[in-house]
Write an enzyme that holds these catalytic residues in place. Structure first.
Site, PDB file in Angstrom:
ATOM      1  N   PHE A   1       8.085   7.800   4.798  1.00 58.15           N
ATOM      2  CA  PHE A   1       7.180   8.456   4.393  1.00 58.15           C
ATOM      3  C   PHE A   1       6.807   7.194   2.929  1.00 58.15           C
ATOM      4  CE2 PHE A   1       4.985  11.384   1.024  1.00 58.15           C
ATOM      5  CZ  PHE A   1       3.319  11.760   1.951  1.00 58.15           C
ATOM      6  N   GLN A   2       5.322   7.189   2.927  1.00 59.13           N
ATOM      7  CA  GLN A   2       4.615   6.087   1.568  1.00 59.13           C
ATOM      8  C   GLN A   2       5.864   5.497   1.685  1.00 59.13           C
ATOM      9  OE1 GLN A   2       3.632   8.916  -1.400  1.00 59.13           O
ATOM     10  NE2 GLN A   2       2.048   9.158  -0.739  1.00 59.13           N
TER      11      GLN A   2
ATOM     12  N   MET B   1     -29.187  -6.678  -4.516  1.00 53.41           N
ATOM     13  CA  MET B   1     -29.097  -8.821  -4.409  1.00 53.41           C
ATOM     14  C   MET B   1     -29.343  -8.381  -2.481  1.00 53.41           C
ATOM     15  SD  MET B   1     -28.305 -11.354  -5.689  1.00 53.41           S
ATOM     16  CE  MET B   1     -28.039 -11.183  -6.920  1.00 53.41           C
TER      17      MET B   1
ATOM     18  N   LYS C   1      13.032   3.786  -5.777  1.00 55.53           N
ATOM     19  CA  LYS C   1      13.255   4.872  -6.568  1.00 55.53           C
ATOM     20  C   LYS C   1      14.474   4.912  -7.352  1.00 55.53           C
ATOM     21  CE  LYS C   1      12.343   9.062  -6.473  1.00 55.53           C
ATOM     22  NZ  LYS C   1      10.942  11.036  -6.599  1.00 55.53           N
TER      23      LYS C   1
ATOM     24  N   GLU D   1      -6.721   4.953  -8.392  1.00 53.14           N
ATOM     25  CA  GLU D   1      -5.507   3.816  -8.412  1.00 53.14           C
ATOM     26  C   GLU D   1      -6.480   2.358  -9.080  1.00 53.14           C
ATOM     27  OE1 GLU D   1      -2.754   6.437  -6.013  1.00 53.14           O
ATOM     28  OE2 GLU D   1      -4.617   5.748  -6.281  1.00 53.14           O
TER      29      GLU D   1
END
Length: 560
Positions: free
Chosen positions: A112-113, A466, A162, A50
């Site tokens: 959940f999630q 760097m 949802k 993602e």
């Protein structure tokens, strides 16, 4: 007509002219993906992670000037977008991130999630919101696009439960509101003061920042510079706003800016700052920044005025609109001795690097020659980023894409993917360090799967370059966890993912490799092996005045 929430989301994207989205499906956003399946007119790029989707949306936006769009599911899907959203926020990039959450009855129950992604992203977005009612969905999405694009652009997050994606509601098409430049705060008083400061100046200097790129003010900036015969320097984000091959251009200002820009800024009597926020990497010590000069700041965001550096005058508004009004008010100047002095500085302090062996600067110059300066160059963060800013002449806005504010390692490959999707006619090259390439190299698989011909040039010094440079100069050469001692083979990794891999170890091998990569018009990884102790010069140590700029020759004299 009656549509469900997922259908409304897709129709709103079509309203806004969205042709490409980047994302990754999951449980709570399945309804949206099911509807997206029915709309091939919107191209969906399935990224490997993602974070790659959010960087790709960012790159698409920077390269096209449109709003970039990314999608993710709830919980870890949404949180994986966060670094990309923050990157876009720091660099004022218009992105709309659409996430789905658990159903409204499950919110706040550690489902959940489930995560409060609107709350998580609140500090790093222009606006973040959650839609828990179908009657608010369409207008919220429309508002998100308007907020992302208007004024000082930036990312907006819309989280949709949802159950809303499944509920039905009446949908009516609405033409998007026209985004007009912000001019409400432009006053005659401020314009008159600005014109007076410019007209009274004998030695004006322009400092061009990212806001100039965003406003599309390149023509006006060039007209102003030539009308008043002002040398022009830029920030990392301002690359391309003023042509890098123009006689008046002096190079980048700040920590790794040119000596001419850093020292010339202390010789001017007026510094005109266009769309730059006086980042610490640009100004060094703000108390001593251009202390001998008056400073005129032009910016769309009033919060930037006097935030980091106190200025003598300011105009608040869209830079293009301000300059359109200001140009007729300023008198033409002769460059004379002032411009002559700056030209002498340019001759005395050119960018320079070792003529021997394969080096970072040589790689960038060879890319410039191979592409005739016409490519879109993306970068990750580190030494390679600075070399790409120093040694490639950018002549148009939207051709140098980099993480300037957040400094995100792993940004470039996703951004290059988005840029190529938005500008398919352009050669798109991402310049990465080996440390950065490890962050998001999985997106090579995305390029192959989606047939996106991006060239990945890895400047590979087998260290975190760097950080090692700082350890060499300021930490007694104590290389704590910056040496990448392993057997990772980037050519084999590229080939394993279905791309072409090319290894370059000598100067004469680079040009053929680049020409082959461009001709293939396919995903290619070029692994350029350079010395671990190549450094970026010039340099201004953190927190000191820009007048303390030094290069390799200064170090040699000091150590004699």
């Amino acid at each position: 007509m009656q549509l469900n929430g997922s259908e409304i989301i897709i129709e709103c994207l079509k309203e806004q002219g969205v042709d490409t989205v980047f994302g990754y499906p999951g449980g709570t956003i399945l309804n949206v993906y099911d509807e997206l399946y029915k709309h091939p007119e919107i191209r969906h790029i399935l990224t490997s992670h993602e974070q790659g989707a959010s960087h790709a949306a960012d790159g698409y936006a920077r390269a096209t000037g449109k709003v970039g769009v990314c999608l993710a599911t709830s919980g870890p899907g949404a949180t994986n977008l966060v670094t990309g959203i923050a990157t876009a926020y720091m660099d004022s990039v218009p992105v709309v991130a659409i996430t789905a959450n658990v159903g409204k009855p499950l919110l706040g129950k550690d489902s959940f999630q489930e995560i409060d992604i609107a709350g998580v992203t609140m500090p790093i977005t222009k606006h973040s919101m959650i839609v828990k009612s179908i009657d608010r969905l369409a207008d919220t999405l429309r508002r998100a696009f308007k907020i992302a694009k208007s004024g000082r652009p930036g990312p907006v997050l819309v989280d949709v439960t949802k159950d809303v994606t499944a509920a039905t509601y009446e949908y009516t098409y609405k033409k998007p509101e026209e985004i007009v430049p912000e001019t409400d705060r432009i006053t005659e008083k401020d314009l008159n003061r600005a014109a007076e400061m410019i007209n009274q100046s004998k030695k004006p200097f322009l400092f061009v920042g990212g806001g100039t790129v965003i406003s599309g003010a390149s023509e006006e900036v060039r007209a102003l510079a030539h009308k008043i015969q002002a040398p022009v320097c830029d920030s990392l984000m301002g690359k391309g706003a003023f042509p890098g091959d123009d006689r008046l251009y002096t190079g980048m200002l700040g920590m790794h800016g040119t000596k001419t820009s850093n020292l010339g800024m202390y010789a001017c009597d007026l510094l005109i700052v266009l769309g730059a926020r006086f980042s610490d990497r640009d100004v060094g010590n703000p108390k001593s920044f251009a202390e001998q000069a008056k400073i005129l700041q032009i910016d769309v965001d009033p919060a930037e005025i006097n935030k980091n550096v106190i200025v003598s005058g300011s105009v608040i508004g869209d830079i293009k609109e301000v300059l359109k009004r200001l140009l007729p008010m300023v008198a033409e100047k002769e460059g004379g001795e002032w411009v002559s002095d700056i030209m002498k500085m340019k001759e005395a302090y050119p960018l320079a690097y070792s003529p021997d062996g394969l080096t970072g600067p040589f790689v960038i110059e060879e890319i410039y020659r191979a592409t005739k300066g016409q490519a879109i160059i993306c970068t990750d963060v580190g030494q390679h980023q600075m070399w790409a800013a120093q040694y490639y002449n950018y002549t148009a806005p939207g051709t140098f894409l980099t993480s300037g504010g957040l400094g995100t390692m792993g940004y470039g490959l996703g951004a290059a993917m988005g840029a190529k999707c938005g500008r398919p006619e352009k050669t798109v090259i991402n310049v990465a360090g080996d440390g950065c390439f490890r962050m998001n190299m999985n997106e090579i698989a995305t390029l192959v799967r989606s047939n996106i011909p991006v060239i990945e040039v890895v400047i590979n010094n087998h260290v975190l370059g760097m950080v090692r440079q700082w350890q060499t100069l300021f930490y007694g050469k104590r290389y704590s966890h910056t040496i990448l001692e392993d057997q990772v083979d980037f050519v084999k990794i590229a080939e394993a993912m279905g791309a072409t891999g090319i290894r370059v170890t000598r100067r004469e091998e680079l040009r053929p490799a680049l020409e082959k990569a461009i001709a293939l018009n396919a995903p290619v990884v070029i692994d350029c092996q350079i010395d671990c102790d190549d450094k970026v010069f010039p340099m201004v140590p953190a927190g000191v005045a820009n007048s303390e700029v030094f290069d390799e020759s200064d170090l040699a004299k000091k150590n004699c």
